[in-house]
Scaffold this motif. Structure first.
Motif, PDB file in Angstrom:
ATOM      1  N   TRP A  51       0.840  -1.194   0.000  1.00  0.00           N
ATOM      2  CA  TRP A  51       0.000   0.000   0.000  1.00  0.00           C
ATOM      3  C   TRP A  51       0.880   1.250   0.000  1.00  0.00           C
ATOM      4  O   TRP A  51       1.237   1.790   1.050  1.00  0.00           O
ATOM      5  N   ALA A  83      -1.802  -5.380  -5.925  1.00  0.00           N
ATOM      6  CA  ALA A  83      -2.040  -6.804  -5.637  1.00  0.00           C
ATOM      7  C   ALA A  83      -0.796  -7.525  -5.128  1.00  0.00           C
ATOM      8  O   ALA A  83      -0.766  -8.748  -5.060  1.00  0.00           O
ATOM      9  N   PHE A 210      -1.921  -7.319 -12.726  1.00  0.00           N
ATOM     10  CA  PHE A 210      -2.986  -8.069 -12.071  1.00  0.00           C
ATOM     11  C   PHE A 210      -4.391  -7.832 -12.617  1.00  0.00           C
ATOM     12  O   PHE A 210      -5.230  -8.730 -12.583  1.00  0.00           O
ATOM     13  N   TRP A 267      -2.885  -0.069 -12.505  1.00  0.00           N
ATOM     14  CA  TRP A 267      -4.322  -0.007 -12.214  1.00  0.00           C
ATOM     15  C   TRP A 267      -4.786   1.412 -11.890  1.00  0.00           C
ATOM     16  O   TRP A 267      -5.893   1.801 -12.263  1.00  0.00           O
ATOM     17  N   VAL A 328     -12.098 -10.376  -1.264  1.00  0.00           N
ATOM     18  CA  VAL A 328     -10.656 -10.159  -1.135  1.00  0.00           C
ATOM     19  C   VAL A 328     -10.476  -9.677   0.300  1.00  0.00           C
ATOM     20  O   VAL A 328     -10.992  -8.620   0.664  1.00  0.00           O
ATOM     21  N   HIS A 401      -6.419 -12.522  -5.860  1.00  0.00           N
ATOM     22  CA  HIS A 401      -6.084 -11.850  -4.599  1.00  0.00           C
ATOM     23  C   HIS A 401      -6.187 -12.811  -3.413  1.00  0.00           C
ATOM     24  O   HIS A 401      -7.029 -12.625  -2.538  1.00  0.00           O
TER      25      HIS A 401
HETATM   26  C1  GAL Z   1      -5.327  -6.201  -3.607  1.00  0.00           C
HETATM   27  C2  GAL Z   1      -5.416  -5.823  -2.157  1.00  0.00           C
HETATM   28  C3  GAL Z   1      -6.081  -4.491  -2.035  1.00  0.00           C
HETATM   29  C4  GAL Z   1      -5.429  -3.485  -2.929  1.00  0.00           C
HETATM   30  C5  GAL Z   1      -5.243  -4.013  -4.343  1.00  0.00           C
HETATM   31  C6  GAL Z   1      -4.487  -3.102  -5.279  1.00  0.00           C
HETATM   32  O1  GAL Z   1      -4.669  -7.420  -3.754  1.00  0.00           O
HETATM   33  O2  GAL Z   1      -6.139  -6.785  -1.481  1.00  0.00           O
HETATM   34  O3  GAL Z   1      -6.067  -4.075  -0.696  1.00  0.00           O
HETATM   35  O4  GAL Z   1      -4.245  -3.149  -2.358  1.00  0.00           O
HETATM   36  O5  GAL Z   1      -4.603  -5.240  -4.326  1.00  0.00           O
HETATM   37  O6  GAL Z   1      -3.180  -2.966  -4.887  1.00  0.00           O
END
Ligand code: GAL
Length: 467
Positions: A51, A83, A210, A267, A328, A401
């Motif tokens: 994050w 991800a 992802f 993303w 997720v 995820h």
């Molecule tokens: C997912 C995760 C989310 C968010 C997302 C984008 O895998 O569970 O909290 O961080 O990736 O990075």
């Protein structure tokens, strides 16, 4: 002088002095041993996470409040890449080397077992957080139940994200007379219309890989249904099941409508395109809700069942997956080690009601505690998701995820990008075939399953479950 008078009398003053000295030393030693000890160990810990950048807001708020409440400094080691496309390997490398951080980000699901498999002493290298979760009332929440591995909780869940969502730019739909699609056929028709008009329809991103597998996964969920989807997670699905081919064919029709520079996007830039009207749709989880809320404050998001004229972005279940919650669940894992108490304190705070009340509103997810009021959420999408989750008929774990072992996941992740680049389906089918077989053998090797003996996930207790 007689012999007798020559014998020295014991010197009383000397004896008394010696006794006093001995007593002082003894009392000093006792005091030294019993003195109040300063707080053990350093008050500083490391948390490994992905994050970072535009998705840092929620975790930074948690860390700030945690430090205020406990005095423990958290060094956030952020390895960017949505991800966990990069972070997972960095964490695995540290664990393999026997130098894990005090705490790290992980998804609920077999992803956690991949860390066990990398650690020198398997799951014994991780703190069993079942009692911590019991203390904070987490164990009886839905996430506290489904995140268990054969009845024990090795990671503390902190939220509930939903993967099967589609984000739509309303102005584009209005301009081309397209009604928000609710079936795969409607979505395909919308995309061929937009493609003919020169508008990028499906904006997915290749740079962090992802969202490409993420799109394939939602199509697969729509065509195969939740039961086969769960079989994919356990590797028990027949690799020749027709749903895999059907999903792949549909996926390729969408790939044809990606923007020409999709390999350069991550993303967050894909979301940016849709928010700014440079593309119609983006398929992603509700971390995109968090991104839009934090980074595009003037943008109004509406759930598909309450669209208002001033709405900019419509959020809907991915067409054909209504009634299913593709979960997720982010969680915190705590490796054993000299400073494990710091990691436990952090996991306990983060996963508690107080921690989740800070984290989820900014994250775009919803909290794991069903009794929290919905007015903690700043967006109407999150309030809608609380109802969507409560009324969902089936829940599955997202393959992209957490629901795949990390080796299997990385094969499929790069395989899906390669498929989108080359359209070589035979290569993709052989990747899927290998992935499914490897997934099954890793589950069997682990002897584990999701949930507990009395309440296994989706009611399925696999044959390899150790009795
Ligand atoms: C997912 C995760 C989310 C968010 C997302 C984008 O895998 O569970 O909290 O961080 O990736 O990075």
């Amino acid at each position: 002088m007689t012999e007798k008078t020559a014998t020295k009398k014991p010197n009383t003053a000397l004896i008394v002095t010696a006794i006093i000295v001995i007593l002082v030393i003894a009392i000093g030693a006792i005091y030294f041993l019993m003195r109040p000890t300063p707080p053990a160990g350093p008050k500083k810990m490391t948390f490994y996470t992905w994050w970072a950048g535009l998705e840092r807001f929620a975790i930074d708020a948690v860390i700030g409040n945690f430090t205020k409440a406990t005095g423990i400094q958290v060094e956030k080691t952020a390895v960017p890449g949505g991800a966990g496309v990069n972070a997972k390997y960095a964490i695995i490398a540290l664990i393999m080397a026997g130098k894990p951080p005090e705490a790290y980000q992980v998804h609920c699901g077999p992803e956690m077992i991949s860390y066990f498999m990398a650690a020198p002493h398997g799951k014994d290298d991780f703190v069993d957080l079942t009692d911590v979760a019991t203390d904070i009332g987490l164990i009886n929440t839905p996430a506290g139940q489904v995140c268990q591995l054969a009845g024990r909780l090795y990671s503390a869940p902190v939220n509930l994200h939903r993967a099967n969502l589609i984000f739509m730019n309303k102005k584009i739909l209005d301009k081309y007379g397209i009604k928000p699609p609710t079936t795969l056929d409607e979505l395909t028709a919308a995309c061929s219309k937009l493609k003919a008009a020169g508008v990028p329809c499906m904006v997915q991103a290749g740079a962090d890989q992802f969202t490409v597998l993420h799109l394939w996964e939602q199509i697969f969920l729509a065509v195969a249904g939740p039961d086969k989807f769960i079989q994919f997670m356990y590797g028990t699905i027949d690799p020749n099941d027709p749903s895999i081919k059907q999903a792949t064919d549909t996926f390729l029709t969408f790939v044809d409508t990606f923007p020409s520079d999709w390999m350069a996007l991550d993303w967050t830039s894909a979301v940016d395109r849709v928010v700014k009207g440079n593309g119609a749709f983006h398929v992603d989880g509700d971390w995109a809700v968090g991104l839009i809320y934090n980074v595009y404050p003037g943008t109004k998001m509406c759930p598909i069942d309450s669209i208002t004229p001033d709405c900019d972005i419509i959020v809907a279940p991915f067409p054909g997956t209504q009634g299913i919650y593709n979960m997720v669940i982010d969680a915190v894992g705590v490796p054993k080690g000299p400073n494990q108490d710091l990691g436990i304190t952090f996991a306990k705070y983060f996963a508690s009601k107080d921690g989740q009340k800070i984290f989820n509103p900014l994250k775009g997810s919803i909290a794991d505690y069903p009794d929290l009021p919905t007015d903690i959420y700043p967006t109407n999408i999150q309030k809608w998701e609380v109802q969507q989750y409560a009324s969902s008929k089936k829940q599955v774990f997202s393959l992209t995820h957490g629901a795949l072992f990390s080796d299997v996941w990385s094969k499929l992740l790069s395989g899906a990008v390669l498929l989108a680049q080359t359209k070589q389906t035979s290569m993709w089918y052989s990747t899927v075939n290998d992935a499914i077989k490897l997934e099954l053998s890793l589950w069997q090797q682990s002897g584990l399953y999701l949930g507990s003996p009395t309440s296994p996930f989706a009611g399925y207790l696999p044959p390899w479950a150790k009795k």
